[in-house]
Motif scaffolding. Structure first.
Motif, PDB file in Angstrom:
ATOM      1  N   PHE A   5      17.494 -51.849 -64.392  1.00 18.43           N
ATOM      2  CA  PHE A   5      18.102 -51.669 -65.705  1.00 18.43           C
ATOM      3  C   PHE A   5      17.150 -52.051 -66.840  1.00 18.43           C
ATOM      4  CE2 PHE A   5      22.260 -52.080 -63.393  1.00 18.43           C
ATOM      5  CZ  PHE A   5      22.648 -50.772 -63.598  1.00 18.43           C
ATOM      6  N   SER A   6      16.331 -53.084 -66.634  1.00 21.49           N
ATOM      7  CA  SER A   6      15.452 -53.530 -67.709  1.00 21.49           C
ATOM      8  C   SER A   6      14.376 -52.503 -68.032  1.00 21.49           C
ATOM      9  CB  SER A   6      14.820 -54.879 -67.368  1.00 21.49           C
ATOM     10  OG  SER A   6      13.952 -54.748 -66.267  1.00 21.49           O
ATOM     11  N   ARG A 116      33.258 -54.155 -70.600  1.00 24.38           N
ATOM     12  CA  ARG A 116      33.041 -54.884 -69.343  1.00 24.38           C
ATOM     13  C   ARG A 116      31.785 -54.393 -68.637  1.00 24.38           C
ATOM     14  NH1 ARG A 116      38.562 -54.275 -66.285  1.00 24.38           N
ATOM     15  NH2 ARG A 116      37.338 -55.093 -64.564  1.00 24.38           N
ATOM     16  N   VAL A 117      31.608 -53.080 -68.583  1.00 21.80           N
ATOM     17  CA  VAL A 117      30.425 -52.506 -67.927  1.00 21.80           C
ATOM     18  C   VAL A 117      29.163 -52.895 -68.685  1.00 21.80           C
ATOM     19  CG1 VAL A 117      29.249 -50.352 -67.322  1.00 21.80           C
ATOM     20  CG2 VAL A 117      31.704 -50.583 -66.901  1.00 21.80           C
ATOM     21  N   GLU A 118      29.179 -52.742 -69.999  1.00 27.32           N
ATOM     22  CA  GLU A 118      28.002 -53.087 -70.800  1.00 27.32           C
ATOM     23  C   GLU A 118      27.651 -54.558 -70.664  1.00 27.32           C
ATOM     24  OE1 GLU A 118      29.141 -51.670 -74.665  1.00 27.32           O
ATOM     25  OE2 GLU A 118      28.267 -49.683 -74.289  1.00 27.32           O
ATOM     26  N   LYS A 123      23.808 -58.520 -68.816  1.00 25.01           N
ATOM     27  CA  LYS A 123      23.494 -59.742 -68.064  1.00 25.01           C
ATOM     28  C   LYS A 123      22.460 -59.461 -66.984  1.00 25.01           C
ATOM     29  CE  LYS A 123      27.787 -62.162 -68.957  1.00 25.01           C
ATOM     30  NZ  LYS A 123      29.106 -62.544 -68.470  1.00 25.01           N
ATOM     31  N   LEU A 124      22.571 -58.313 -66.324  1.00 19.35           N
ATOM     32  CA  LEU A 124      21.583 -57.958 -65.298  1.00 19.35           C
ATOM     33  C   LEU A 124      20.203 -57.762 -65.918  1.00 19.35           C
ATOM     34  CD1 LEU A 124      23.648 -55.500 -63.074  1.00 19.35           C
ATOM     35  CD2 LEU A 124      22.759 -57.736 -62.399  1.00 19.35           C
ATOM     36  N   ALA A 128      16.337 -60.268 -65.260  1.00 21.79           N
ATOM     37  CA  ALA A 128      15.313 -59.572 -64.478  1.00 21.79           C
ATOM     38  C   ALA A 128      14.315 -60.546 -63.845  1.00 21.79           C
ATOM     39  CB  ALA A 128      14.587 -58.550 -65.333  1.00 21.79           C
ATOM     40  N   ASP A 129      13.973 -61.604 -64.558  1.00 18.49           N
ATOM     41  CA  ASP A 129      13.011 -62.574 -64.031  1.00 18.49           C
ATOM     42  C   ASP A 129      13.652 -63.912 -63.716  1.00 18.49           C
ATOM     43  OD1 ASP A 129      10.856 -60.778 -64.299  1.00 18.49           O
ATOM     44  OD2 ASP A 129      10.736 -61.231 -66.446  1.00 18.49           O
TER      45      ASP A 129
END
Length: 135
Positions: A5-6, A116-118, A123-124, A128-129
């Motif tokens: 995602f990032s 909710r999805v966003e 958060k994901l 990332a790191d």
């Protein structure tokens, strides 16, 4: 997933959000239908891109089964297109679109589903790191 995602641009993330929002709409509707105490059971098809229909119903009292399509979108043309391609079949939409188009509703709020999805995707991306999400 965080790394995936990032690295996405805004348009790609919008597409993912729309897809996941639709799936969440289906999941939440199945949960509502299956917890209402009646004899009707609802299930999603195994493939999230099942052709024409999203939900399969079965009435344990009558033995009847049927299918329906669900949409959580602001795009009225997609809803009308599905209705034109599937005359006489049932489509359920989110609260706002049901009021605008006089269609059956799931009673779910499209914007709440989207938020909710966003939130999860944000958060994901932010983790990332950072492995603490998985801990």
């Amino acid at each position: 997933m965080s790394e995936y995602f990032s690295k996405m641009d805004a348009d790609s993330i919008t597409g993912v959000v729309n897809n996941i929002q639709g799936i969440l709409h289906e999941i939440e509707w199945v949960s509502i239908e299956n917890s209402d105490g009646d004899s009707v059971t609802a299930v999603m098809f195994p493939d999230t891109n099942h052709e024409d229909y999203d939900i399969l119903y079965f009435d344990t009292e009558t033995g009847e089964s049927w299918v329906e399509q669900l949409k959580a979108t602001t795009d009225k043309s997609k809803i009308r297109e599905w209705m034109d391609d599937n005359p006489g079949e049932t489509i359920r939409v989110d609260e706002d679109m049901a009021a605008e188009m006089d269609l059956p509703t799931t009673g779910l709020d499209r914007e709440e589903l989207r938020a909710r999805v966003e939130d999860v995707i944000d958060k994901l991306k932010d983790t990332a790191d950072d492995d603490t999400l998985w801990d």
